[in-house]
Design a protein around this motif. Sequence first.
Motif, PDB file in Angstrom:
ATOM      1  N   ASN A 109       0.769  -1.262   0.109  1.00 46.87           N
ATOM      2  CA  ASN A 109       0.024   0.104   0.042  1.00 46.87           C
ATOM      3  C   ASN A 109       1.030   1.214   0.073  1.00 46.87           C
ATOM      4  O   ASN A 109       0.589   2.332  -0.741  1.00 46.87           O
ATOM      5  CB  ASN A 109      -0.966   0.079   1.193  1.00 46.87           C
ATOM      6  CG  ASN A 109      -2.091  -0.883   1.129  1.00 46.87           C
ATOM      7  OD1 ASN A 109      -2.413  -1.598   0.123  1.00 46.87           O
ATOM      8  ND2 ASN A 109      -2.586  -1.149   2.140  1.00 46.87           N
ATOM      9  N   ALA A 167       1.056   3.976  -3.089  1.00 46.69           N
ATOM     10  CA  ALA A 167       1.055   5.358  -2.849  1.00 46.69           C
ATOM     11  C   ALA A 167       2.077   6.178  -3.008  1.00 46.69           C
ATOM     12  O   ALA A 167       2.088   7.590  -3.695  1.00 46.69           O
ATOM     13  CB  ALA A 167       0.753   5.786  -1.215  1.00 46.69           C
ATOM     14  N   TYR A 218      -6.622   8.722  -0.471  1.00 47.66           N
ATOM     15  CA  TYR A 218      -5.740   9.574  -0.036  1.00 47.66           C
ATOM     16  C   TYR A 218      -6.369  11.043  -0.081  1.00 47.66           C
ATOM     17  O   TYR A 218      -5.585  12.206   0.331  1.00 47.66           O
ATOM     18  CB  TYR A 218      -4.727   9.516  -1.496  1.00 47.66           C
ATOM     19  CG  TYR A 218      -4.161   8.294  -1.805  1.00 47.66           C
ATOM     20  CD1 TYR A 218      -3.329   7.694  -0.893  1.00 47.66           C
ATOM     21  CD2 TYR A 218      -4.375   8.124  -3.025  1.00 47.66           C
ATOM     22  CE1 TYR A 218      -3.093   6.352  -1.152  1.00 47.66           C
ATOM     23  CE2 TYR A 218      -3.911   6.799  -3.584  1.00 47.66           C
ATOM     24  CZ  TYR A 218      -2.958   5.856  -2.697  1.00 47.66           C
ATOM     25  OH  TYR A 218      -2.345   4.854  -3.005  1.00 47.66           O
ATOM     26  N   ALA A 234      -0.796   7.599   3.145  1.00 42.34           N
ATOM     27  CA  ALA A 234      -0.833   6.360   3.530  1.00 42.34           C
ATOM     28  C   ALA A 234       0.016   6.065   4.606  1.00 42.34           C
ATOM     29  O   ALA A 234      -0.248   5.223   5.533  1.00 42.34           O
ATOM     30  CB  ALA A 234      -0.084   5.545   2.382  1.00 42.34           C
ATOM     31  N   THR A 274      -1.481   4.269   7.802  1.00 44.15           N
ATOM     32  CA  THR A 274      -0.908   3.028   8.578  1.00 44.15           C
ATOM     33  C   THR A 274      -0.530   3.106  10.073  1.00 44.15           C
ATOM     34  O   THR A 274      -0.811   2.378  10.684  1.00 44.15           O
ATOM     35  CB  THR A 274       0.565   2.640   7.676  1.00 44.15           C
ATOM     36  OG1 THR A 274       0.198   2.784   6.396  1.00 44.15           O
ATOM     37  CG2 THR A 274       1.026   1.507   8.073  1.00 44.15           C
TER      38      THR A 274
END
Length: 516
Positions: free
Chosen positions: A425, A429, A452, A461, A465
Motif C-alpha cells: 500500500n 501511494a 488519499y 498512506a 498506516t
Amino acid sequence: MKENKMSRRSFLKAGAFASAAGMLAAAPAAANAAAPNAANAAEEENGLLGVFGGKPKYVFLFIGDGMGTAQIQSARFYKGTVENNGAVVEGELSFTQFPEVGSVTTYDSTSFCPDSASTATSIATGHKTESGVINMCPWTRDVPYETIAEKLHAQKNYKVGVVSTVNIDHATPAAFYAHQKTRKNYYAIGKELAVSGFEYFAGGEFQKVNGDGTGPNNHEIAAQNGYNVVTRQADAAALKAGAGKTLIIAEALADGKAMNYAMDAAAGEWQLTDYVRKGIELLDNKKGFFLMTESGKIDWACHANDAAASIHDVLEMSNAVQAAVDFYNAHPNDTLILVTADHETGGMAIGYKTTNYDTFLTNLTHQKMSYAKFDSTYVKGYIANKTPFEAAMADVKANFGLTLPTDPDAASAGKLLLTDYEVENLRKAYERTLEVGAASQKEMSQQDYELYGTYIPFSMAICHTINHKSGMDHTTYAHTGAMVNIYALGVGAEKFRGVFDNTEIYHKLAELTGVQ
C-alpha cells in the motif's frame, strides 16, 4: 384561525422562569426578603441572574475547530497511556475537569454536516445560515447579524480579542467580527477586522493579504485604523498592558500561512497558550473583556486524517485553557470559561478493524512531525529527485517508526513492523506521489480519493498506516454531523449543562451578560 406557536427560544426561557419561580416558592420568606434586590437585578441583567448568579465580567470562549468527543478522548487516552508506560489510564485535560458539561448540535441551514463559517455564525450570533456564509441571513444573504463580540464591545464597553492558530481571516475567527456572503471574501474580511475596533487579534497571516494588488494590503489597512501590527515574536513578547489596539501575525508560519502544528513548533516558538496569555495581559481591565480563541489546526489535522497532529493540538489547547483557568482562579466571581467545538472533522474513531478490541496509542509517540511538515521537509525532494522508495522509507522509519521487513532493525520494530500488505500500500501511494502528487477529487478515481483524499498520497498512506497500527481510524476527509461537547466553568456555567443547539451558546451568553 392562525395557530399561535411558541419558538424554541421562548419555550426554553419560559421553562427557566418556571424553574426559578418554583425555587422562590419553595422558600417564600427568603424570596420576599430578597424581592426588591432580586427584581432590580433581574431587570438589570436581563433575566434570571438574581437567582442564578452575577454577570461574568471576563468571558473566555475556546473553540476547538473540528474537536469532537473522539478528538478529546484520543488526547486523554494518549496522555494517560504515555504517562503510565502503556497502561490503560485516562489522562485529564484542563477543561475536562470543568463542573458543567453539555452536548451541542451543529447542523446549519444547508447540511447536517456543516462548515466552520455557518457553525461559527450560530455560536457568535444565535442564527443559522448556509455553509460558507459568515454572519449573513441564509438564501438572500442581505441581512447581517451582529455578533456577541460586537455587542459586548458596543453595549458593555468590554475589550475584545480574537485568536486563532490558523489564518486570522479564516472562517471561525472571522465569524466574530465580519459579515460576508462567502467566507472566501478574504480581503474584505481583513478590512472588516481593521474597522472592528477590537483591541486584540493574533494568529496566522491573512489569506489574501494583498487583495487584487491595487490597494493597501491588510497590514497597512489595520495600521491606518490604529493597530500596532506586529510580525516578530520578540516584539509581541515586549508588548505591555496599555499598548493599544494590536494585531499580531505569528512570525513562524507553516502550511497555508497558518501557525505550526503544536508537534512541529520549534523550541521557544510561541504556541496558542502564549497568545492567550498575551491577550489576557493586553485586555485585562475593570470593565471586562471577551476573548475568543480558536485551535484551528485540530480541524486541519483531522481533514488530513493525521491523528497524532490532532492529539498534540488538543493537548496544546488544553494548555491554553489552563491559562484562562489561572486567570479564573484569581477572579472566580467575575469569570466564565467555555470550551466547545464548531463541528467534528474526519469521523475520527478510537478502534480499528485489525486491532479488534485494543489500541496501541504509544505507537503515536514515534511520529515526530505532522503530515504537512513531512511533505515540505521530505516529499517535495522525493518528487524533484525521483528518490527510490527504499530511501524514502528510511525517512519514514526515522519520523514515524514504521519499519520495512527487510530493514536491519526489523526484529526490534515491534508493532511498527510493516506487513507485506502495508508495504505494498505504501509503495503504491509512493509511486502515485511521484507520478501525480496531490490532485483534486474530480481528477482522480473514487478509489484514489477514498485512499488519499486531496492530499499527497504517500503522506496519507503513512498516516493511515500508523493510525491503524495504533487502533485509530477516520471515515472522511470532511466534516461530520456528530454532536460536540461544551465545557463550562465560572459565573453562569450551570446554564451550559444539558443538550441544546449551537445557537443557544449565543443566547445563553447574551442573557448572562445582558446584551440586547
